[in-house]
Write a protein that holds these residues in place. Structure first.
Motif, PDB file in Angstrom:
ATOM      1  N   GLY A 197       0.788  -1.228   0.000  1.00  0.00           N
ATOM      2  CA  GLY A 197       0.000   0.000   0.000  1.00  0.00           C
ATOM      3  C   GLY A 197       0.819   1.277   0.000  1.00  0.00           C
ATOM      4  O   GLY A 197       0.311   2.342   0.323  1.00  0.00           O
ATOM      5  N   VAL A 198       2.095   1.173  -0.359  1.00  0.00           N
ATOM      6  CA  VAL A 198       2.928   2.379  -0.430  1.00  0.00           C
ATOM      7  C   VAL A 198       2.553   3.198  -1.672  1.00  0.00           C
ATOM      8  O   VAL A 198       2.323   4.399  -1.595  1.00  0.00           O
ATOM      9  N   PHE A 199       2.446   2.532  -2.821  1.00  0.00           N
ATOM     10  CA  PHE A 199       2.244   3.235  -4.099  1.00  0.00           C
ATOM     11  C   PHE A 199       0.782   3.268  -4.535  1.00  0.00           C
ATOM     12  O   PHE A 199       0.394   4.119  -5.308  1.00  0.00           O
ATOM     13  N   PHE A 200      -0.011   2.282  -4.093  1.00  0.00           N
ATOM     14  CA  PHE A 200      -1.428   2.253  -4.460  1.00  0.00           C
ATOM     15  C   PHE A 200      -2.183   1.542  -3.339  1.00  0.00           C
ATOM     16  O   PHE A 200      -1.589   0.767  -2.588  1.00  0.00           O
ATOM     17  N   PRO A 201      -3.486   1.786  -3.218  1.00  0.00           N
ATOM     18  CA  PRO A 201      -4.243   1.158  -2.128  1.00  0.00           C
ATOM     19  C   PRO A 201      -4.268  -0.357  -2.277  1.00  0.00           C
ATOM     20  O   PRO A 201      -4.333  -0.887  -3.384  1.00  0.00           O
ATOM     21  N   MET A 202      -4.199  -1.031  -1.159  1.00  0.00           N
ATOM     22  CA  MET A 202      -4.144  -2.493  -1.192  1.00  0.00           C
ATOM     23  C   MET A 202      -5.431  -3.111  -1.724  1.00  0.00           C
ATOM     24  O   MET A 202      -5.430  -4.259  -2.156  1.00  0.00           O
ATOM     25  N   GLU A 203      -6.519  -2.347  -1.704  1.00  0.00           N
ATOM     26  CA  GLU A 203      -7.783  -2.891  -2.215  1.00  0.00           C
ATOM     27  C   GLU A 203      -7.685  -3.210  -3.711  1.00  0.00           C
ATOM     28  O   GLU A 203      -8.506  -3.957  -4.252  1.00  0.00           O
ATOM     29  N   GLN A 204      -6.720  -2.622  -4.398  1.00  0.00           N
ATOM     30  CA  GLN A 204      -6.541  -2.889  -5.820  1.00  0.00           C
ATOM     31  C   GLN A 204      -6.063  -4.322  -6.065  1.00  0.00           C
ATOM     32  O   GLN A 204      -6.157  -4.818  -7.170  1.00  0.00           O
ATOM     33  N   LEU A 205      -5.511  -4.939  -5.040  1.00  0.00           N
ATOM     34  CA  LEU A 205      -4.915  -6.268  -5.210  1.00  0.00           C
ATOM     35  C   LEU A 205      -5.977  -7.343  -4.989  1.00  0.00           C
ATOM     36  O   LEU A 205      -6.954  -7.121  -4.273  1.00  0.00           O
ATOM     37  N   PRO A 206      -5.767  -8.522  -5.589  1.00  0.00           N
ATOM     38  CA  PRO A 206      -6.624  -9.667  -5.260  1.00  0.00           C
ATOM     39  C   PRO A 206      -6.563  -9.917  -3.740  1.00  0.00           C
ATOM     40  O   PRO A 206      -5.506  -9.726  -3.126  1.00  0.00           O
ATOM     41  N   THR A 211      -4.012 -10.350   1.813  1.00  0.00           N
ATOM     42  CA  THR A 211      -3.877 -11.108   3.065  1.00  0.00           C
ATOM     43  C   THR A 211      -2.424 -11.469   3.317  1.00  0.00           C
ATOM     44  O   THR A 211      -1.910 -11.345   4.431  1.00  0.00           O
ATOM     45  N   LEU A 212      -1.757 -11.915   2.250  1.00  0.00           N
ATOM     46  CA  LEU A 212      -0.340 -12.270   2.390  1.00  0.00           C
ATOM     47  C   LEU A 212       0.479 -11.044   2.801  1.00  0.00           C
ATOM     48  O   LEU A 212       1.362 -11.125   3.658  1.00  0.00           O
ATOM     49  N   ALA A 213       0.175  -9.896   2.192  1.00  0.00           N
ATOM     50  CA  ALA A 213       0.934  -8.679   2.503  1.00  0.00           C
ATOM     51  C   ALA A 213       0.762  -8.302   3.978  1.00  0.00           C
ATOM     52  O   ALA A 213       1.701  -7.788   4.599  1.00  0.00           O
ATOM     53  N   TYR A 214      -0.424  -8.605   4.532  1.00  0.00           N
ATOM     54  CA  TYR A 214      -0.639  -8.270   5.953  1.00  0.00           C
ATOM     55  C   TYR A 214       0.115  -9.198   6.898  1.00  0.00           C
ATOM     56  O   TYR A 214       0.137  -8.964   8.105  1.00  0.00           O
TER      57      TYR A 214
END
Lengths: 265, 306
Positions: A197-206, A211-214
């Motif tokens: 979520g540094v460059f774009f909101p995490m909601e953009q991701l599958p 979940t993995l990023a968290y």
């Protein structure tokens, strides 16, 4: 005949306040190179803000309610803290351990490996604080901050810096050369940078990727720091701080054991 | 002080294994207060590992160890506050000046600059670096760096100074300089434990020596006593061509000899008959008193330089 259970076999670290002279030694060396170092801390984020914020931001416009440059400035505070701390705990710490044998000299004095590892971790975290402060100053001058509550991001950055330092120290403890660090960058840091979520909101991701990023600390740091910097109110702060805190503690235990085994074998 | 009555080092049956191989294999040591004690042996004999164990930097796999009355490694930190260490490789801080190296190292002992008073100046003078106090470490010669490392080891006014090959890699003048400083430390009443693979260093500096080979102490005594007990007084040395021709020329003569590589050594308390025999065979020779290297050879069957 006694067979004492040596420090190399022990699981839990026993650091002491003697970590302070280790931290101070690094500070004294840094002071000599302070001007170029601080210029670097200012220069790099300015470039990022110009390129991403104004360049890319002109195409993107807004993210939710937020100007893109405001969005990315708050993200870069976090990613820059991550890289500053990580570089220090990888390359600089390895240099002091192997190339310069600074740690070996310290071990001739009444310092233990655990003191040295803690001093290095807190030092790397201190440097991430310097870097985050520099970016906040630049962002403030450009009018990108939400208010004085942005200063509350600094203790969060210190905790994040500690977490990134301790995980990087695990890699340093296992490393036989500088080249080994590339694996860590390629396999851990770069994915974490791009997906947190540094460059774009995490909601953009599958959802599964999010979940993995968290599972990694950076996403949680961004969740707390971004609202603080942009004038909002962070949510679920305890959880988001617990993750980097857990990374710091568990990684410190693992790293200090690995260093004890490496240095006191 | 009561604890001065403790021996400097008391080690019993120290063993250290790496990957199943015993690098130190049952070493007993008793170092007295105020003496200069040497560990002499070739590379790989276990000298450095023994030193690391004395400092609590490597836990022994078995054995019992007390240094300055402190059980090691249990109280290694307390011990190291009272010991000075001169490592084999210079690990001075290259980013600091000579003086900063001393003040920074002092901080590792919890000593601040104002507690040290004149100690830094005294140590700079001791190391003959008072005029180089503001120089950076990379600008120093090898001998200066080693003297600074020695001065650094004295920052805590140690009772025991441990030196791992203190003169390795130095030119002859720099070596003499270091030896002179070490004799001064001993005269001040400090205990010195050093490792070396130089016979000359061992003979000149050490009150007593432990000769180590393959992880064990093969002999331990004063240098003179070691030579006297284990050897004849003189050695007639034959080299090169003379060494090749001697086995035939010397046949049938009752002379105690040993071949080492390109050299033949003939041992004798009364060297004249041996010299006469060698001269009669038309060979050139070198007469010298027996030394520690000969003792080493006699005790281990191989040259120390191997």
């Amino acid at each position: 005949m006694n067979t004492p259970r040596g420090p190399a076999q022990r699981w839990l670290p026993r650091p002491s306040l003697r970590f302070i002279p280790v931290w101070r030694r690094n500070l004294l060396v840094w002071r000599r190179l302070m001007i170029p170092s601080i210029l670097g801390h200012f220069g790099e984020p300015v470039l990022y803000l110009l390129a991403f914020g104004y360049g890319l931001g002109a195409l993107i416009g807004q993210v939710g309610e937020m100007e893109y440059i405001v969005f990315i400035a708050s993200g870069i505070v976090c990613s820059s803290a991550m890289f500053t701390s990580t570089f220090e705990a990888l390359y600089s710490a390895y240099t002091r351990m192997e190339t310069q044998q600074t740690w070996a000299a310290m071990l001739g004095a009444p310092l233990d490996v655990d003191d040295i590892v803690l001093g290095e971790a807190i030092w790397a975290a201190s440097k991430s604080l310097v870097s985050a402060t520099a970016i906040l100053i630049v962002a403030g001058v450009l009018g990108l901050l939400g208010g004085w509550q942005a200063l509350l991001a600094l203790p969060v950055i210190l905790l994040a810096g500690l977490a990134f330092a301790c995980t990087a120290l695990i890699v340093t403890a296992l490393s036989r050369s500088y080249d080994f660090f590339m694996y860590y960058f390629t396999l851990v840091l770069t994915p974490m940078l791009l997906l947190s979520g540094v460059f774009f909101p995490m909601e953009q991701l599958p959802a599964i990727i999010g979940t993995l990023a968290y599972l990694l600390p950076l996403a949680h740091v961004v969740e707390v720091v971004r609202p603080l910097v942009t004038g909002g109110v962070p949510e679920a702060v305890a959880l988001h701080l617990a993750v980097p805190a857990a990374y710091a503690v568990v990684s410190f235990i693992i790293a200090s054991r690995l260093f004890r085994r490496r240095l006191l074998g | 002080m009561a604890r001065d009555a403790d021996p400097a080092v008391a080690a019993e049956a120290l063993v250290k294994r790496y990957g199943g191989v015993a690098v130190v294999d049952g070493v007993d040591l008793a170092v007295r207060r105020g003496e200069c004690f040497g560990l002499l042996g070739p590379n790989g004999a276990g000298k450095t590992t023994t030193l690391r164990m004395l400092l609590g930097l490597t836990p022994p796999d078995s054995g019992r160890l007390t240094v300055l009355g402190e059980p090691v490694p249990q109280r290694a930190r307390e011990l190291r506050a009272r010991v000075g260490v001169v490592p084999q490789l210079d690990n001075l801080d290259p980013d600091f000046t000579v003086r900063e190296n001393l003040t920074t190292y002092a901080s590792y002992f919890g000593l601040r600059e104002r507690d040290l008073g004149r100690r830094i100046d005294e140590l700079l003078a001791f190391a003959a670096l008072d005029k180089r106090a503001s120089a950076r470490v990379p600008a120093l010669s090898g001998g200066m760096k080693r003297r600074l490392t020695l001065a650094r080891a004295l920052i805590n006014d140690p009772e025991l100074v441990v030196l791992d090959e203190p003169s390795t890699g130095l030119d002859p003048q720099a070596r003499q300089h270091i030896w002179q400083r070490l004799r001064q430390l001993r005269a001040d009443g400090r205990t010195l434990v050093l490792t070396t693979h130089y016979m000359e260093e061992a003979e000149r500096l050490c009150d007593r020596l432990a000769i180590m080979d393959r992880g064990v102490v093969v002999a331990c005594d004063s240098p003179e006593a070691l030579v006297e007990r284990h050897l004849e007084r003189y050695v007639v040395e034959l080299r090169g061509d003379a060494a090749r021709r001697w086995p035939a020329a010397g046949q049938g003569r009752d002379i105690h000899s040993r071949e080492v590589g390109e050299t033949v050594l003939l041992y004798a308390d009364e060297p004249e008959p041996v010299m006469a025999a060698v001269a009669a065979a038309g060979l050139k020779y070198l007469l010298r008193p027996a030394n520690l290297e000969d003792v080493f050879l006699r005790l281990t069957g191989h040259d120390i330089r191997e």
